[in-house]
Design an enzyme around this catalytic site. Structure first.
Site, mmCIF file in Angstrom:
data_model
loop_
_atom_site.group_PDB
_atom_site.id
_atom_site.type_symbol
_atom_site.label_atom_id
_atom_site.label_comp_id
_atom_site.label_asym_id
_atom_site.label_seq_id
_atom_site.Cartn_x
_atom_site.Cartn_y
_atom_site.Cartn_z
ATOM 1 N N GLU A 273 0.773 -1.138 -0.050
ATOM 2 C CA GLU A 273 0.012 0.053 -0.028
ATOM 3 C C GLU A 273 0.859 1.452 0.083
ATOM 4 O OE1 GLU A 273 -3.012 -0.215 2.975
ATOM 5 O OE2 GLU A 273 -4.193 -1.603 2.047
ATOM 6 N N LYS B 162 -16.016 -1.362 3.267
ATOM 7 C CA LYS B 162 -15.360 -1.647 2.130
ATOM 8 C C LYS B 162 -16.218 -2.262 1.086
ATOM 9 C CE LYS B 162 -10.914 -3.268 3.962
ATOM 10 N NZ LYS B 162 -10.387 -4.210 4.661
HETATM 11 C C1 2PG Z 1 -7.407 -3.728 5.723
HETATM 12 C C2 2PG Z 1 -7.187 -3.597 4.171
HETATM 13 C C3 2PG Z 1 -6.462 -2.066 3.711
HETATM 14 P P1 2PG Z 1 -6.753 -5.674 2.641
HETATM 15 O O1 2PG Z 1 -6.941 -4.800 6.434
HETATM 16 O O2 2PG Z 1 -7.974 -2.978 6.268
HETATM 17 O O3 2PG Z 1 -5.259 -2.108 4.513
HETATM 18 O O4 2PG Z 1 -6.220 -4.727 3.573
HETATM 19 O O5 2PG Z 1 -7.548 -4.930 1.391
HETATM 20 O O6 2PG Z 1 -5.412 -6.489 2.184
HETATM 21 O O7 2PG Z 1 -7.692 -6.541 3.477
HETATM 22 MG MG MG Z 2 -7.861 -4.093 8.279
#
Ligand code: 2PG
Ligand code: MG
Length: 428
Positions: free
Chosen positions: A206, A338
């Site tokens: 990231e 998300k």
């Molecule tokens: C999280 C995300 C972003 P990932 O865990 O919050 O940092 O990671 O998209 O790999 O789940």
């Molecule tokens: Mg997370």
């Protein structure tokens, strides 16, 4: 009124920030307005997330999305033809019903979320205003408080350190633009410190510096040193935020910190994080314990939730029912939002609304696998989430989002309200 019925849907394979295939969708309406969106992808994932459909096999490491793209261009395109893009709930419900599984695994969460977001963009384009404004309607919105990674770790850095995200937030900033400028100073200072220590080894998934540390605490010490070197008072102006992503190294009440060579039970894990909260200016911790440790979440929130925002990510997977239960149990004080965990815009919005109803902090978040798509910035502002997590302060899939938010803040001019410190969720 323009004709907002769907004329045409086209899916294609594009590539994400890890060089892996992902799904892009274009939606064109009968009026000629159009929208486009790209599915992101996680690396540290909750088991309750909508799942991406990948082709498997040897080609492209099994990550290819031929079947998901095909689902967009065949079944989904047929089912949504002539439906009204302005009726997002009906569009999303149609895809959920068409998929027919609990985890969207048949058509693919990647196919469905890219289509859902592209439809939303098309509806906004038809209304002639930017997406954030289309979502906000006449309601007042705030520009979110950003949460920005300085060191990557966990699944985003080959588990070089156990903790996944070492981030800063700028609760003392007066605007989003100022928060970015302060973070840029901290990021720069961290780079200098890493270079001087002979530890500068590029960046993680990231964009945060590669965590060449001997212990998890050394990462925290270096972060504090970076904040001070940049000229800020740790805590008031610039504070620390962690994503422990504990499901990655903990299960059934046992946590294995590989770097520190220690095994902890839930109580010891909470005590360790508690000591960090005392010793460092930490204002937010995400997934302090594993997704299967609901009691651990509640115990941590009881102990530290009055001064540290406790965010559920893998634990709540952008699911309204889980957010409601966490609120009833006092298990978290905030929820990460998300879109691809939920799989549709409608379900994502429902999770955010459940968080707001509970008085939680709400943080719209990117994934570790990202693209130039900036939809989440508009969701964060248009839905007045108050906080935005996008990764670090390098790599263009991250900067595209910070820069989009800057532009919107500028558009709002005098009407701008920066969410700032007040957006954080604490136990009340
Ligand atoms: C999280 C995300 C972003 P990932 O865990 O919050 O940092 O990671 O998209 O790999 O789940
Ligand atoms: Mg997370």
């Amino acid at each position: 009124m323009s004709d907002t019925r769907i004329a045409d849907i086209k899916g294609r394979r594009v590539w994400d920030s890890r060089g892996r295939p992902t799904v892009e969708v274009d939606v064109r309406l009968k009026s000629g307005a159009s929208g486009r969106a790209i599915a992101p992808a996680g690396a540290s994932m909750g088991s309750g997330e909508a799942v991406d459909l990948r082709d498997g096999g040897a080609k492209l490491g099994g990550y290819d999305v031929g079947r998901a793209v095909n689902a967009v261009n065949s079944e989904i395109a047929v089912a949504l033809a002539s439906m009204d893009a302005a009726d997002q709930a009906a569009i999303d419900q149609a895809m959920i019903a068409l998929d027919g599984t609990a985890n969207k695994g048949r058509l693919g969460g990647n196919a469905i979320v890219a289509t859902s977001m592209a439809v939303l963009h098309a509806a906004a384009a038809a209304s002639g205003v930017p997406l954030w404004q289309h979502l906000a309607q006449d309601r007042k919105v705030r520009i979110p408080l950003p949460e920005i990674q300085i060191f990557g770790g966990g699944a985003h850095a080959a588990r070089r350190v156990d903790i996944q995200d070492f981030m800063v937030m700028c609760p003392g900033a007066a605007s989003f633009a100022q928060a970015l400028e302060w973070t840029a100073e901290v990021y720069l200072a961290a780079g200098h410190i890493m270079k001087q220590a002979g530890k500068l080894q590029g960046v993680a998934d990231e964009g945060g510096y590669w965590p060449a540390f001997r212990s998890n605490e050394e990462a925290l010490d270096t972060l504090v040193a970076s904040i001070l070197k940049a000229g800020f008072k740790g805590g008031d102006d610039v504070a620390i935020s962690l994503d422990v992503a504990a499901s990655e190294f903990g299960k059934n009440g046992t946590y294995t910190l590989a770097l520190d060579d220690r095994k902890l039970d839930t109580g010891a894990m909470i005590d360790m994080l508690g000591r960090w909260c005392e010793a460092y200016p930490i204002i937010s911790i995400e997934d302090p314990v594993a997704e299967d440790d609901a009691e651990g979440f509640a115990a941590f929130t009881r102990a530290y939730g009055d001064r540290c925002q406790v965010i559920g990510d893998d634990f709540l997977v952008t699911n309204a029912a889980r957010v409601g239960k966490a609120a009833a149990d006092g298990a978290t004080t905030a929820v990460l939002i998300k879109p691809n965990q939920a799989g549709t815009i409608t379900e994502t919005r429902a999770a955010l609304d459940a968080g707001k109803a509970a008085g939680f902090g709400t943080i719209v978040s990117a994934r570790s696998g990202e693209t130039e798509d900036v939809t989440i910035v508009h969701l964060s502002i248009g839905w007045d989430a108050g906080q935005l997590k996008v990764g670090s302060f390098s790599r263009s899939e991250r900067m595209a989002k910070w820069n989009e938010c800057l532009r919107i803040e500028e558009t709002l001019g005098r009407d701008t309200v920066f969410a700032g410190r007040g957006a954080l969720g604490f136990r009340r």
